[in-house]
Design a protein around this motif. Structure first.
Motif, short mmCIF file in Angstrom:
data_model
loop_
_atom_site.label_atom_id
_atom_site.label_comp_id
_atom_site.label_asym_id
_atom_site.label_seq_id
_atom_site.Cartn_x
_atom_site.Cartn_y
_atom_site.Cartn_z
N LEU A 146 -11.43 21.26 -2.23
CA LEU A 146 -11.12 21.33 -0.80
C LEU A 146 -9.76 20.73 -0.49
N ILE A 147 -9.46 19.59 -1.11
CA ILE A 147 -8.16 18.96 -0.81
C ILE A 147 -7.03 19.76 -1.42
N TRP A 148 -7.28 20.43 -2.56
CA TRP A 148 -6.25 21.32 -3.12
C TRP A 148 -5.99 22.48 -2.16
N LEU A 149 -7.03 22.93 -1.47
CA LEU A 149 -6.88 24.01 -0.50
C LEU A 149 -6.15 23.51 0.75
N GLN A 150 -6.57 22.36 1.26
CA GLN A 150 -6.01 21.85 2.51
C GLN A 150 -4.54 21.48 2.40
N LYS A 163 0.83 -1.20 0.00
CA LYS A 163 0.00 0.00 0.00
C LYS A 163 0.87 1.25 0.00
N PRO A 164 0.56 2.23 -0.87
CA PRO A 164 1.22 3.53 -0.72
C PRO A 164 0.67 4.24 0.52
N ALA A 165 1.47 5.13 1.08
CA ALA A 165 1.04 5.88 2.26
C ALA A 165 -0.17 6.73 1.91
N CYS A 166 -1.20 6.67 2.73
CA CYS A 166 -2.46 7.38 2.43
C CYS A 166 -3.13 7.80 3.73
N ALA A 167 -3.66 9.01 3.76
CA ALA A 167 -4.43 9.51 4.90
C ALA A 167 -5.31 10.65 4.39
N TRP A 168 -6.22 11.13 5.24
CA TRP A 168 -7.11 12.21 4.85
C TRP A 168 -7.17 13.23 5.97
N SER A 169 -7.95 14.29 5.81
CA SER A 169 -8.03 15.32 6.84
C SER A 169 -9.42 15.94 6.90
N SER A 170 -9.85 16.19 8.11
CA SER A 170 -11.14 16.87 8.34
C SER A 170 -10.94 18.32 8.74
N ILE A 171 -9.76 18.87 8.51
CA ILE A 171 -9.39 20.15 9.09
C ILE A 171 -10.36 21.28 8.75
N LEU A 172 -10.95 21.26 7.54
CA LEU A 172 -11.86 22.35 7.16
C LEU A 172 -13.31 21.90 7.05
N ARG A 173 -13.60 20.65 7.43
CA ARG A 173 -14.97 20.16 7.28
C ARG A 173 -15.97 20.90 8.16
N VAL A 174 -15.50 21.49 9.23
CA VAL A 174 -16.40 22.23 10.11
C VAL A 174 -17.03 23.42 9.40
N HIS A 175 -16.41 23.84 8.29
CA HIS A 175 -16.90 25.01 7.55
C HIS A 175 -17.75 24.59 6.36
N HIS A 176 -18.46 23.48 6.45
CA HIS A 176 -19.17 22.94 5.29
C HIS A 176 -20.19 23.92 4.72
N ARG A 177 -20.89 24.69 5.56
CA ARG A 177 -21.87 25.64 5.03
C ARG A 177 -21.19 26.74 4.24
N ARG A 178 -20.13 27.29 4.79
CA ARG A 178 -19.44 28.37 4.08
C ARG A 178 -18.75 27.84 2.81
N LEU A 179 -18.26 26.62 2.84
CA LEU A 179 -17.66 26.03 1.64
C LEU A 179 -18.70 25.91 0.53
N ARG A 180 -19.94 25.59 0.89
CA ARG A 180 -21.01 25.52 -0.12
C ARG A 180 -21.31 26.90 -0.69
N ASN A 181 -21.21 27.94 0.15
CA ASN A 181 -21.43 29.30 -0.34
C ASN A 181 -20.48 29.65 -1.48
N TYR A 182 -19.30 29.05 -1.45
CA TYR A 182 -18.29 29.33 -2.48
C TYR A 182 -18.12 28.18 -3.47
N ALA A 183 -19.08 27.27 -3.48
CA ALA A 183 -19.09 26.15 -4.43
C ALA A 183 -17.79 25.36 -4.41
N VAL A 184 -17.26 25.10 -3.22
CA VAL A 184 -16.03 24.33 -3.07
C VAL A 184 -16.39 22.85 -2.91
N GLY A 185 -16.03 22.04 -3.89
CA GLY A 185 -16.27 20.61 -3.84
C GLY A 185 -15.13 19.87 -3.18
N PRO A 186 -15.24 18.54 -3.07
CA PRO A 186 -14.20 17.75 -2.38
C PRO A 186 -12.81 17.92 -2.97
N LEU A 187 -12.71 17.93 -4.31
CA LEU A 187 -11.38 18.03 -4.91
C LEU A 187 -10.78 19.41 -4.68
#
Length: 674
Positions: free
Chosen positions: A438-442, A412-436
């Motif tokens: 979001l990860i480019w931002l994080q 397996k290659p090294a893999c992990a994820w992050s919830s660091i900005l998930r708390v801002h889900h409403r505001r992320l929707r205001n700016y049409a930020v999708g999952p991809l």
């Protein structure tokens, strides 16, 4: 010329011609160049309306590199050769004569050039976007005509000066409603050519197209894959590749070993402690205690282990390693439900970073690669590529916790994820930020974390191929630079791509650390629920009133951050929101009049790369500390989006064997323009 090529040429209406004693200049070859033998060059010419002349540089003049041919709209009648009596044969453009025969094909009957058409709206048939060209309508037409697969461009009547090239095909005889994009309005105009070119659209390579990168790209090459539908073009080339079939992309040669090599058993055990974890979570008490004890032991060690951590970790081994930097500074009000009392405790990212860095040659290197489920095949291809070079210190930074579960192979290659900005889900929707998005931002947040931790960090998009060990170049040719990144002509603010960065030896409290902190501060400020949503104004009529999503577009934000770092003051530019800062906007990149030689071990692959190179650089300052940043030259980081390679002054050189001066070449746009 081989018999097969001769027979193919005759059948296609072309015939061999010779131009003994005549010389050419760059303007004669308006359709650029292709890499390959004469048959491939002829096929490329046939795919382009108006291509009437093919002239080759010879058969493998440059060792294993395919020969290169040049393409022109010029019509040369074999009986009269009237063109060669004109000004294009001026002696002022002489290098050497063309061979007498066998190296050129001309159409027996002139083939008409494609015609430009006009549409007073945005086209619905843009398909894949190529590059953004800054300039006039004439500049856009000229770039499209010599850019592989280009069939037209769109101009914004109210925005920046330039155009967006695209591959989509528009038929002028079709009903208007089939050409106009719904809701396109009259804020755009479209210029398109007919008939359309029949080149391979983007990839795979080789194909019937004018090709770049060259046959053997140097250093690092990015294909800048463009998303189409749910998945990117690079993912859907050919049959879908199972994520456990760890192979290189289908458009490149296979590696010596098609599978990721197994990790040593101790690295496997270490990786199991954090594989698939949420990097934002704090370590449980027993694991945190063990981790801090390991870090303290490294500080008290000797040799490489001790040197790797000197100046990075606190001498007493306590956490965090840099006590003069609050990791939540400037953003404490924006992080939502974060327990700030826990901010001084290590999290899973600290554990993963230390584990991965320990695998690198100096104990300090970490590579970040953002991915989602659809992009896993090409992301895993990149990891296999990295393993071929001995790089086992790469982390797949996934969009969510499900992505890593698809990696079921034993290695397996090294893999992990992050919830660091998930708390801002409403505001992320205001700016049409999708999952991809979001990860480019994080990933920039974690790039900052690596810099704060004293690591050297490389951040890569997944659509990358590395063809050789590039660390020796970082540590030798660019040892005095803290930042190396990739030029991108399509990014108006900074001409800097967000997907290829390397940061090394960043000074504590220095300007590199500062601009990464600025990136975090700006984006967290936008996500602050107490701040009104920023909306586009009338300068962006097609999105007027919508959330200004560019404020969370990592590439756009980084462009403004770089402008601010160079100017030494806060700058917001090209926001289309009425918030732009007044005053002079500096130029980020400057080219000093020094031109080092391309390292001899790289090779020039014909003359696609000049013998010497200029470097786009600048010096940024903070807290009395100066650090150098630069855009890597194309022999190190190569991309089709690099359309502004610094010109290199001519030096006395031996002339090439066929008729074009060996001089600085511009690499880009799907072909090498000779």
């Amino acid at each position: 010329m081989a018999p097969l090529a001769c027979a193919r040429a005759e059948a296609a209406g072309f015939a061999p011609v010779g131009f003994k004693g005549f010389r050419f200049k760059e303007a004669d070859f308006t359709l650029g160049a292709a890499f390959g033998d004469m048959e491939l060059c002829l096929n490329v010419c046939l795919a382009i309306s108006g291509c009437n002349l093919v002239v080759t540089e010879g058969d493998n003049l440059f060792g294993s590199v395919p020969s290169r041919c040049h393409l022109s709209t010029r019509c040369v009648h074999a009986s009269s050769q009237q063109w060669m009596q004109g000004s294009s044969a001026s002696a002022s453009n002489v290098t050497s004569a063309l061979p007498t025969c066998g190296r050129a094909l001309a159409a027996k009957t002139c083939r008409d050039m494609r015609k430009w058409n006009y549409l007073a709206h945005r086209s619905r048939n843009e398909e894949t976007h190529l590059e953004y060209v800054t300039g006039s309508e004439a500049d856009c037409k000229r770039e499209c005509e010599r850019s592989a697969s280009c069939n037209g461009f769109r101009r914004d009547l109210y925005g920046r000066r330039g155009c967006q090239l695209f591959t989509g095909c528009n038929d002028p005889t079709a009903p208007a409603e089939t050409l106009i994009k719904p809701g396109g309005g009259r804020s755009f105009t479209t210029y398109y050519m007919w008939p359309c070119v029949k080149e391979t659209s983007i990839f795979p390579l080789p194909g019937i197209r004018r090709t770049v990168p060259p046959g053997k790209p140097t250093g690092l090459a990015t294909f800048d894959c463009v998303g189409k539908g749910a998945v990117g073009n690079c993912v859907i080339n050919g049959p879908r590749v199972p994520v456990t079939s760890l192979r290189w992309p289908v458009f490149y040669r296979a590696p010596a070993s098609p599978r990721i090599r197994a990790l040593p058993s101790d690295e496997v055990r270490e990786q199991l402690r954090w594989f698939g974890a949420d990097l934002h979570r704090k370590l449980p008490a027993p694991l945190a205690t063990a981790f801090l004890a390991e870090m303290k032991a490294k500080m008290q060690g000797t040799g490489r282990a001790r040197e790797s951590w000197r100046g990075t970790w606190r001498e007493d081994g306590k956490w965090p390693p840099r006590d003069d930097v609050d990791l939540y500074a400037d953003g404490s009000d924006f992080l939502g439900r974060v327990d700030r009392s826990q901010s001084s405790k290590p999290d899973y990212f600290d554990l993963a970073a230390a584990s991965l860095a320990a695998r690198s040659f100096n104990g300090r290197e970490v590579i970040l690669v953002a991915t989602n489920t659809q992009g896993l095949p090409i992301s895993v291809n990149l990891v296999a590529n990295l393993y071929e070079l001995g790089y086992r210190h790469a982390l797949l930074l996934a969009t969510d916790d499900r992505v890593c579960t698809h990696l079921v192979a034993e290695e397996k290659p090294a893999c992990a994820w992050s919830s660091i900005l998930r708390v801002h889900h409403r505001r992320l929707r205001n700016y049409a930020v999708g999952p991809l998005q979001l990860i480019w931002l994080q990933r920039w947040y974690y790039l900052l974390r690596l810099v704060l931790g004293g690591y050297n960090a490389m951040m890569l998009d997944a659509d990358i191929i590395i063809t050789r060990d590039i660390y020796p170049f970082f540590k030798r040719d660019f040892a005095n630079y803290s930042v190396l990144c990739l030029h991108d002509a399509t990014v108006a603010t900074s001409h800097t791509n967000g997907g290829v960065w390397y940061i090394q030896n960043a000074v504590r409290g220095g300007p590199v650390e500062g601009f990464l902190l600025d990136f975090r501060k700006r984006t967290l400020g936008v996500l602050n629920q107490s701040v009104p949503v920023i909306r586009y104004d009338a300068s962006f009529p097609q999105k007027k009133g919508l959330g200004a999503d560019r404020f969370l577009d990592d590439q756009w934000v980084m462009g403004n951050v770089l402008l601010s770092a160079v100017a030494g003051r806060y700058i917001l530019h090209f926001s289309a929101s009425g918030l732009d800062t007044p005053g002079f906007i500096p130029t980020i990149w400057k080219t000093p009049p020094t031109y080092p030689n391309v390292p001899p071990e790289v090779g020039r692959y014909g003359d696609a790369y000049p013998e010497r190179y200029g470097i786009r650089e600048n010096v940024i300052k903070r807290n009395g500390i100066s650090e150098k940043i630069a855009q890597a030259p194309p022999w190190l980081f190569a991309a089709e989006s690099d359309r502004a390679v610094p010109p290199v002054p001519a030096t006395p050189q031996s002339s090439s064997s066929w008729g074009l001066a060996r001089r600085s070449r511009r690499v880009g746009g799907g072909r090498v323009v000779a």
